[in-house]
Design an enzyme around this catalytic site. Structure first.
Site, PDB file in Angstrom:
ATOM      1  N   GLU A  38       0.647  -1.208   0.032  1.00 48.45           N
ATOM      2  CA  GLU A  38       0.012  -0.098   0.114  1.00 48.45           C
ATOM      3  C   GLU A  38       0.833   1.376   0.065  1.00 48.45           C
ATOM      4  O   GLU A  38       1.928   1.199   0.717  1.00 48.45           O
ATOM      5  CB  GLU A  38      -0.856  -0.178   1.293  1.00 48.45           C
ATOM      6  CG  GLU A  38      -1.865   1.023   1.359  1.00 48.45           C
ATOM      7  CD  GLU A  38      -2.620   1.110   2.798  1.00 48.45           C
ATOM      8  OE1 GLU A  38      -2.188   0.085   3.615  1.00 48.45           O
ATOM      9  OE2 GLU A  38      -3.539   1.729   3.047  1.00 48.45           O
ATOM     10  N   LYS A 110      -9.467   2.354  -2.097  1.00 50.18           N
ATOM     11  CA  LYS A 110      -9.700   1.698  -0.773  1.00 50.18           C
ATOM     12  C   LYS A 110     -10.859   2.052  -0.253  1.00 50.18           C
ATOM     13  O   LYS A 110     -11.261   3.354  -0.026  1.00 50.18           O
ATOM     14  CB  LYS A 110      -8.539   2.199   0.149  1.00 50.18           C
ATOM     15  CG  LYS A 110      -8.517   1.341   1.586  1.00 50.18           C
ATOM     16  CD  LYS A 110      -7.288   1.683   2.333  1.00 50.18           C
ATOM     17  CE  LYS A 110      -7.168   0.999   3.671  1.00 50.18           C
ATOM     18  NZ  LYS A 110      -5.930   1.168   4.465  1.00 50.18           N
ATOM     19  N   CYS A 143      -5.172  -3.212   2.280  1.00 55.18           N
ATOM     20  CA  CYS A 143      -5.094  -3.370   3.795  1.00 55.18           C
ATOM     21  C   CYS A 143      -6.403  -3.607   4.463  1.00 55.18           C
ATOM     22  O   CYS A 143      -6.924  -4.679   4.310  1.00 55.18           O
ATOM     23  CB  CYS A 143      -4.187  -2.212   4.370  1.00 55.18           C
ATOM     24  SG  CYS A 143      -3.285  -2.366   5.672  1.00 55.18           S
TER      25      CYS A 143
HETATM   26  C1  ACM Z   1      -4.076   0.164   7.106  1.00 53.90           C
HETATM   27  O1  ACM Z   1      -5.062   0.096   6.517  1.00 53.90           O
HETATM   28  N1  ACM Z   1      -3.149   0.606   6.459  1.00 53.90           N
HETATM   29  C2  ACM Z   1      -4.038  -0.649   8.437  1.00 53.90           C
END
Ligand code: ACM
Length: 267
Positions: A38, A110, A143
């Site tokens: 990420e 995301k 993530c």
């Molecule tokens: C995250 O979503 N970077 C913990």
């Protein structure tokens, strides 16, 4: 298919240093699919989106990070999936982008922002989608999306055989929990984490630091760990996988993990 991950320690405020790190790690590597962490272009901790914006870029593939990855994809001979701090006219997104040598293959923003990410990024608006590549069906999530089983389940329902999962993990649970995400959906998962510690220090309102947990991994549709990196250190690990193994959704001959769902019971 040869697939794997590139675990490294992105540095903040220095996109070119991150390009150089990835380039060094990929020297001589050949693969069909590689997954980076990420926010691989920017690093993670910033006091404000105004600080982060200059180290972010469009997801059109022409910015400094993605254009370098497109060049690297040619040498690698496959796809590269990376986390990206994406800059748009509306603000920043915490995105994942798939590139090949010709350009952008897929783009995801995301959905579930973690903690202070909510101060930096807009909530993702793309939803989850799956694309075909070399006979495999691939989806992306980022993530903290792992904590919401709907993310991986949606990708599985849309046909994903492989879930690419760029991450900057700080809680200790994901690498273990992904065994269940893989098993309950019968999909391969590639969780690429970063390593290292970042501190906001005097830039932030308070002294804060985060240590990322490394241990990037590839899991099979049965939740078996094919390979795993250590908690710290750069690592490029490759494995051979057969994406078609993800098409067997039968934990018993009389059960199918997707067809036996009872959505009417869940509402
Ligand atoms: C995250 O979503 N970077 C913990």
């Amino acid at each position: 298919m040869i697939a794997g991950f590139v675990q490294f320690c992105p540095v903040r405020y220095d996109v070119q240093a991150n390009v150089a790190q990835v380039e060094r790690l990929l020297a001589g590597v050949k693969a069909d699919l590689l997954v980076l962490p990420e926010l691989a272009n920017s690093g993670y901790m910033y006091a404000s989106s105004r600080d982060l914006a200059p180290h972010s870029e469009s997801a059109n593939g022409n910015g400094p990070f993605l254009s370098a990855l497109r060049r690297m994809a040619r040498a690698v001979g496959g796809l590269i999936i990376t986390g990206l701090s994406e800059r748009t006219q509306d603000g920043l997104y915490n995105s994942a982008v798939t590139v090949d040598t010709t350009g952008i293959v897929a783009h995801y923003r995301k959905t579930h922002l973690f903690a202070d990410e909510q101060d930096l990024f807009l909530p993702g608006d793309t939803g989850f989608s799956v694309f075909d590549y070399a006979g495999a069906r691939i989806g992306m999530m980022v993530c903290f999306d792992w904590y919401f089983p709907e993310s991986a389940r949606t990708l599985a329902l849309r046909g994903a055989q492989i879930i690419a999962h760029p991450s900057n993990l700080v809680l200790p649970h994901c690498q273990t929990a992904m065994v269940t995400r893989s098993l309950e959906n019968r999909v391969f998962t590639i969780t690429t984490n970063r390593w290292g510690t970042e501190s906001l220090g005097e830039e932030g309102a308070s002294q804060r630091s985060l240590t990322f947990t490394g241990a990037s991994q590839v899991l099979t549709p049965l939740g078996e760990r094919l390979t795993q990196a250590s908690v710290t250190g750069d690592a490029v690990y490759l494995v051979e996988i057969d994406p078609a193994q993800a098409d067997n959704k039968h934990p018993t001959p009389r059960n199918h993990l997707l067809h036996n769902r009872r959505p009417d019971m869940y509402a």
